[in-house]
Scaffold this active site. Sequence first.
Site, PDB file in Angstrom:
ATOM      1  N   SER A  19       0.832  -1.197   0.000  1.00  0.00           N
ATOM      2  CA  SER A  19       0.000   0.000   0.000  1.00  0.00           C
ATOM      3  C   SER A  19       0.874   1.257   0.000  1.00  0.00           C
ATOM      4  O   SER A  19       1.593   1.513  -0.971  1.00  0.00           O
ATOM      5  CB  SER A  19      -0.938  -0.061   1.217  1.00  0.00           C
ATOM      6  OG  SER A  19      -1.928   0.913   1.164  1.00  0.00           O
ATOM      7  N   HIS A  74      -8.130  -5.367   0.821  1.00  0.00           N
ATOM      8  CA  HIS A  74      -6.819  -4.708   0.860  1.00  0.00           C
ATOM      9  C   HIS A  74      -5.753  -5.557   1.549  1.00  0.00           C
ATOM     10  O   HIS A  74      -4.597  -5.156   1.608  1.00  0.00           O
ATOM     11  CB  HIS A  74      -6.958  -3.359   1.580  1.00  0.00           C
ATOM     12  CG  HIS A  74      -5.789  -2.444   1.393  1.00  0.00           C
ATOM     13  ND1 HIS A  74      -5.308  -2.084   0.154  1.00  0.00           N
ATOM     14  CD2 HIS A  74      -4.984  -1.805   2.297  1.00  0.00           C
ATOM     15  CE1 HIS A  74      -4.280  -1.269   0.292  1.00  0.00           C
ATOM     16  NE2 HIS A  74      -4.059  -1.090   1.588  1.00  0.00           N
ATOM     17  N   ASP A 118     -10.720  -4.557  -3.281  1.00  0.00           N
ATOM     18  CA  ASP A 118     -10.029  -3.562  -2.448  1.00  0.00           C
ATOM     19  C   ASP A 118     -10.824  -2.258  -2.420  1.00  0.00           C
ATOM     20  O   ASP A 118     -11.104  -1.665  -3.463  1.00  0.00           O
ATOM     21  CB  ASP A 118      -8.626  -3.311  -3.018  1.00  0.00           C
ATOM     22  CG  ASP A 118      -7.709  -2.563  -2.069  1.00  0.00           C
ATOM     23  OD1 ASP A 118      -8.206  -1.758  -1.264  1.00  0.00           O
ATOM     24  OD2 ASP A 118      -6.487  -2.787  -2.142  1.00  0.00           O
TER      25      ASP A 118
END
Length: 281
Positions: free
Chosen positions: A106, A255, A227
């Site tokens: 991320s 995610h 996600d």
Amino acid sequence: MNAPQQSPEIGREILAAGYRTNLHDQGEGFPALLIHGSGPASPPGPTGAGSFRSSQTRRVIAPDMLGFGYSERPADGKYSQARWVEHAIGVLDALGIQQGDIVGNSFGGGLALALAIRHPERVRRLVLMGSVGVSFPITAGLETAWGYTPSLANMRRLLDLFAHDRTLVNDELAELRYQASIRPGFQESFAAMFPPPRQNGVDDLASNETDIRALPNETLVIHGREDRIIPLQASLTLAQWIPNAQLHVFGQCGHWTQIEHAERFARLVENFLAEADALHS
């Protein structure tokens, strides 16, 4: 009287780029640097970016990045992509590592990408998981994550956003992450990292398209189809722009690819890195 139990997120301390830095360092072999995500629901350290079993075959280094976890918070309270990349390079320098594979989750993916662009000689292969690194309109989920204010209810809502499989979110996990988010200094530093308008945070973590298209590294791009924090389109764009990229999309996954599909994720990443081991052996 029993001694207080130390948090498993505390590893050992080094000085990296002038900052006291908490990190976990285990295994032997070619090094892999893991860079964690930014959300309060994303644990740093050994359970954060890339909880895969590569420590059985390689050296795995998982630092708390500047301002996160148990690492030092800068006195001026200022954070940027450039400063975090400098800190990551400082970790490699402090450990005497000339080159490694970089696995970024991320927020950490955006840093991994920027590190490879700015310091190509330090990176062998890249793994980008649910990564930022290109500009996109901020999602409601990311706005919620970066705008988090500590409460158990808010943490529970945030965890529900991260996971597609809600059975992964239980009261124990919510309590654990909530307690981490009320440690002294956490909220002040976290609020300073991603102030409104938070679209600026997305844009600061994005690299230039021309630079991305010139990236020579073999890169594995991973994303969860469902996600709600980082849009799948971000990884599709990265896979289009990076010349030597391959893309893996996990269905029925939010995610947390490394948690929701842990076994497949571990094999995927390990096989990708082992391929480079074989080529350079």
